[in-house]
Enzyme design. Structure first.
Site, short mmCIF file in Angstrom:
data_model
loop_
_atom_site.label_atom_id
_atom_site.label_comp_id
_atom_site.label_asym_id
_atom_site.label_seq_id
_atom_site.Cartn_x
_atom_site.Cartn_y
_atom_site.Cartn_z
N GLU A 167 -19.71 -21.66 -36.41
CA GLU A 167 -18.38 -20.95 -36.64
C GLU A 167 -18.22 -20.69 -38.29
O GLU A 167 -17.87 -19.63 -38.64
CB GLU A 167 -17.25 -21.81 -36.09
CG GLU A 167 -15.84 -20.98 -36.23
CD GLU A 167 -15.77 -19.59 -35.46
OE1 GLU A 167 -15.53 -19.72 -34.39
OE2 GLU A 167 -15.66 -18.60 -36.19
N ASP A 171 -18.23 -17.26 -40.02
CA ASP A 171 -16.87 -16.78 -40.87
C ASP A 171 -17.25 -16.51 -42.33
O ASP A 171 -16.61 -15.57 -43.14
CB ASP A 171 -15.93 -17.77 -40.66
CG ASP A 171 -15.46 -18.10 -39.39
OD1 ASP A 171 -15.79 -17.27 -38.51
OD2 ASP A 171 -14.79 -19.21 -39.19
N SER A 204 -14.38 -14.65 -32.91
CA SER A 204 -14.65 -15.40 -34.06
C SER A 204 -15.28 -14.29 -35.09
O SER A 204 -15.31 -14.67 -36.20
CB SER A 204 -15.40 -16.44 -33.85
OG SER A 204 -14.79 -17.38 -33.31
N ILE A 229 -10.64 2.49 -28.52
CA ILE A 229 -11.82 2.16 -27.58
C ILE A 229 -11.12 2.06 -26.10
O ILE A 229 -10.18 1.77 -25.89
CB ILE A 229 -12.26 0.50 -27.98
CG1 ILE A 229 -12.53 0.36 -29.39
CG2 ILE A 229 -13.24 0.19 -26.76
CD1 ILE A 229 -13.63 1.58 -29.77
N GLY A 243 -4.93 4.84 -26.52
CA GLY A 243 -3.79 4.19 -27.21
C GLY A 243 -3.89 2.76 -27.09
O GLY A 243 -5.20 2.27 -27.04
#
Ligand SMILES: *[C@@H]1O[C@H](CO)[C@@H](O)[C@H](O)[C@H]1NC(C)=O
Ligand SMILES: *[C@@H]1O[C@H](CO)[C@@H](O)[C@H](O)[C@H]1NC(C)=O
Length: 578
Positions: A292, A296, A494, A537, A555
């Site tokens: 993680e 990040d 993440s 999307i 939307g």
């Protein structure tokens, strides 16, 4: 010293012998249910030390919300006229009466607390389970989480002396459960991934998406998908900060391998700064590298080209995530020059935590926003089933995405094409509606538009009046990172939060270069003038709880929010209002 000790001792004796010590208590918070997946084992050992926080009633929290909305809403005369620390403190400081009442209560109980917030509204102290049970009429018990075997210390209710009720928001940790099953995204070594894609290298912002991005998403794919420039930021005062928890260490050797392979145009040696709190560390032993934390830092340093990145490692002195998020927020909030963008890829289920503590953290995000910081969290990876859990009959909102005063980022994945709309909703992308917070004032028409398209689908499984999340989305599947010396792919929201945060950070850089302020709390801007800039999307959904979840539609929708970013259009929208 001796005199003080004696003084405290005698106060204690007086308290014991004083009828005031047995005065009326009022239940301050309680919960009726043990969340699914936790089993009570028995009473907590009396001598166990608790790291506690007490949040004092603030002078004017509604005033803070009004001030935040004014500085964050384009068109308002105060837009981007951010508050100083002292101006925020006028709203958040306790009154003298409140501060004195809480301080007297703690003193009577022999507790020495220290303020860990700029305004003195958030105190930290240590005590034992026995003492906490006594002073809060609590019953701290051990609850085992079935999946992880890990233990939580929770009391199903606690009380305060009745006269103190109005002076205290909440005491923490008390009625909040913490799911310790947060697992970093699974890491698939690239050598096991078929077909093997070669590194796409640089692309200019208007190039079409390289074919390899269908299988492997790199910074070059992010640049191509969203038109993100590779040219470095120029404003050193513009910063981005990445939060790390649960011994997730960001490894610099992994970052260097990543940059060498995937951003060869970034100067070798470019890295992040480190800050720590609550006993946090950042081991550089390669085998300690956290997937993680590597993800990040790699997708901030590697996307927000040239923006100074800080990794904040929050240690294990705090054993629960709401407590960790609050301490981290206070840490950022206390900084003289806080970063303009913060991103956190951790979260949990809203139904497992205290509503008052959730509100306290949401108030902290308002303080950050009022001073000009954009707060991003990933929306969670369990679809409508919550942060990661799958055992559910009604949908589980994640936290802190349910707080309206931050920006929640959901995930997309490639749909197998490299032209046209090339993304679809990622099925794991958590989204839905909060039970704690109402629909954000900035999103009422977006949410009602979605609900009317949805009709009766999933009726009764979610709260139609809750804050809808996520707000936006970014690619979050088959994302390439380096971790522990290995090259591999990860998936999860993440990935999406640091990517979106980096894009806003680059926009802040361009604004700063024009002498303009940062965007701060983003949602009124995103749902307003910027709404039409997103790539909507409209395919995919986020299944969970034995349903198909919510559909991605034209939307806003609670899977991909407003959609994925377009750098040039978002920058133009920002320039038009700044
Ligand atoms: C990437 O672009 C930089 C300039 O922006 C250039 O120096 C470098 O050679 C390019 N790398 C590749 C692999 O094309
Ligand atoms: C639904 O959300 C609202 C916030 O708009 C909240 O007040 C209410 O308690 C929620 N309902 C349930 C059943 O949790």
């Amino acid at each position: 010293m001796v005199a003080t000790g004696f003084f405290l001792l005698s106060l204690f004796a007086v308290a014991l012998g004083n009828p005031l010590a047995r005065r009326a208590m009022t239940v301050h918070e309680s919960r009726s249910d043990v969340p699914v997946g936790f089993v009570k084992q028995g009473p907590a050992a009396p001598d166990t030390v608790l790291d506690m926080r007490i949040a004092l009633t603030q002078t004017d929290p509604e005033g803070l919300t009004d001030a935040l909305m004014a500085v964050s809403t384009p068109g308002n005369a105060l837009y981007q006229k951010f508050l100083t620390q002292d101006e925020v403190a006028k709203f958040t400081a306790p009154t003298k009466e409140t501060a004195d009442a809480v301080s007297a209560f703690l003193k009577e109980n022999g507790i020495t607390a220290q303020s860990i917030s700029p305004a003195g509204d958030f105190l930290a102290f240590q005590t034992t389970v026995a003492k906490a049970n006594e002073m809060f009429a609590a019953d701290f018990s051990v609850f085992q989480e079935q999946d992880s075997g890990k233990l939580n210390l929770v009391t199903m209710e606690y009380s305060l002396p009745s006269a103190l009720t109005q002076h205290v928001q909440f005491v923490h940790p008390t009625i909040s459960f913490t799911r310790n099953t947060f697992t970093p995204p699974a890491f698939k070594p690239l050598k096991d991934v078929q077909p093997l894609a070669s590194h796409p290298g640089n692309v200019s912002s208007d190039a079409s998406v390289p074919a390899s991005c269908v299988n492997v998403v790199t910074p070059a794919c992010v640049q191509a998908l969203y038109g993100v420039p590779a040219t470095p930021a120029t404003q050193s005062s513009n910063k981005i900060s990445v939060a790390g928890f649960i011994d997730q260490f960001a490894n610099n050797a992994d970052l260097q391998s990543f940059l060498k392979a995937l951003r060869p145009d970034i100067k070798a040696g470019t890295t992040f700064a480190l800050q720590t709190l609550d006993g946090g560390t950042n081991s550089q032993t390669l085998s300690d590298a956290g997937v993680e934390a590597d993800l990040d830092t790699q997708y901030t340093v590697g996307v927000a080209t040239g923006v100074p990145v800080t990794f904040v490692s929050c240690g294990n002195n705090i054993k629960d995530s709401v407590g960790g998020f609050m301490d981290w927020s206070q840490f950022i909030n206390s900084q003289a020059s806080p970063p303009q963008v913060v991103t956190t890829s951790y979260g949990e289920n809203e139904n497992e935590i205290s509503r008052a503590a959730a509100n306290g953290l949401c108030n902290l995000f308002q303080q950050l926003g009022a001073k000009g910081t954009s707060v991003f969290y990933s929306s969670g990876d369990g679809g409508v089933g919550g942060s990661q859990s799958t055992r559910c009959t009604t949908f589980l909102a994640t936290f802190p995405s349910g707080c309206p005063f931050m920006t929640s980022v959901g995930a997309t994945q490639m749909n197998g094409q490299t032209s046209g709309v090339v993304e679809t909703a990622a099925s794991f992308s958590s989204g839905g509606f909060s039970n704690f917070f109402g629909t954000g004032s900035f999103q009422t028409s977006a949410v009602s538009g979605f609900l009317s398209k949805l009709g009766n689908t999933n009726s009764g499984k979610f709260n139609r009046t809750g804050r809808g999340f996520p707000d936006v989305a970014a690619i979050g599947n088959d994302v390439e990172i380096f971790s522990g010396g290995e090259e591999g792919l990860v998936a999860g929201t993440s990935c999406s939060s640091p990517i979106f945060a980096s894009i806003i950070s680059l926009i802040n850089d361009r604004l700063a270069a024009q002498g303009k302020g940062p965007l701060g709390f983003l949602n009124p801007f995103l749902y307003g003038v910027a709404a039409s800039t997103f790539t909507d999307i409209t395919t995919g959904d986020n299944p969970g709880c034995n349903t198909n979840g919510f559909p991605a539609v034209a939307g806003w929708d609670p899977v991909t929010g407003l959609g994925t970013p377009n750098f040039a259009a978002l920058l133009a929208a920002a320039e038009s209002v700044s």
